[in-house]
Design a protein around this motif. Structure first.
Motif, short mmCIF file in Angstrom:
data_model
loop_
_atom_site.label_atom_id
_atom_site.label_comp_id
_atom_site.label_asym_id
_atom_site.label_seq_id
_atom_site.Cartn_x
_atom_site.Cartn_y
_atom_site.Cartn_z
N TRP A 125 -4.45 10.67 18.69
CA TRP A 125 -5.79 10.18 19.50
C TRP A 125 -6.72 9.60 18.69
O TRP A 125 -7.20 8.59 18.95
CB TRP A 125 -6.33 11.56 19.89
N LEU A 126 -6.72 9.88 17.36
CA LEU A 126 -7.71 9.32 16.42
C LEU A 126 -7.44 7.70 16.50
O LEU A 126 -8.26 6.98 16.46
CB LEU A 126 -8.05 9.88 15.20
N LEU A 127 -6.30 7.46 16.36
CA LEU A 127 -5.52 6.14 16.12
C LEU A 127 -5.92 5.22 17.40
O LEU A 127 -6.05 4.09 17.52
CB LEU A 127 -4.08 6.05 15.83
N ASP A 128 -5.67 6.12 18.55
CA ASP A 128 -5.62 5.21 19.85
C ASP A 128 -7.12 5.08 20.22
O ASP A 128 -7.33 4.28 21.11
CB ASP A 128 -4.66 6.18 20.81
N ASN A 129 -8.19 5.96 19.72
CA ASN A 129 -9.15 5.89 20.45
C ASN A 129 -10.40 5.34 19.31
O ASN A 129 -11.64 5.51 19.69
CB ASN A 129 -9.63 7.33 20.95
N GLY A 130 -9.84 5.24 18.27
CA GLY A 130 -10.98 4.84 17.17
C GLY A 130 -11.93 3.86 17.36
O GLY A 130 -13.16 3.57 16.94
#
Length: 163
Positions: A125-130
């Motif tokens: 999620w962090l990678l996709d939504n950063g």
């Protein structure tokens, strides 16, 4: 008003380990591992950390908080408005490294299959939504194949470029 720096990420990404090295790499900043002072009420603990960082900022020094923090949670803190900007850096490692690190922790830390899976999903999620969930956008440093000193050097450069 000074900016605030938050090194976030999943459990096992290296936040606690890198904090020790950041203190040496950033001698003119105050670096804290937020796990060192917490409470059952995470909102109150987060708010207290921002109060500490604000007081440090009053003397012109900068604060780096190492701990899992998300913008929506930080923005609810009453002292949030006293920072020029809040910058986030995501410490990341691949799934195999994260699982090995989590399973290598003492048993009392309670690493379960579900916990490992939750943090795998959170990392994705962090990678996709950063780019969209963080303002300014989230910067990521991969710790999979880096030493803590190398990661601290990259974080130092990130902080100094924003001061």
């Amino acid at each position: 008003m000074v900016p605030l720096f938050i090194v976030t990420g999943t459990s096992g990404a290296g936040k606690t380990t890198v904090a020790k090295h950041l203190r040496k790499a950033l001698p003119d900043c105050d670096v804290f591992d937020t796990d060192e002072m917490h409470a059952a009420d995470w909102d109150q603990a987060r708010s207290n950390w921002l109060k500490v960082a604000f007081q440090i900022g009053q003397s012109g020094r900068h604060t780096v908080l190492c701990g899992t923090q998300m913008p929506g949670d930080v923005e609810r803190c009453d002292h949030y408005r006293f920072f020029r900007e809040v910058h986030y850096l995501n410490l990341h490692c691949d799934d195999a490294a994260r699982e090995a690190r989590l399973r290598g922790r003492p048993a009392w830390r309670g690493t379960t299959d579900a916990f490992v899976e939750d943090h795998k999903n959170f990392a994705r999620w962090l990678l996709d939504n950063g780019e969209t969930a963080f303002d300014p956008p989230l910067v990521t440093v991969d710790t999979t194949d880096r030493t803590p000193e190398q990661a601290a050097g990259l974080i130092r450069d990130w902080v100094l470029a924003r001061i």
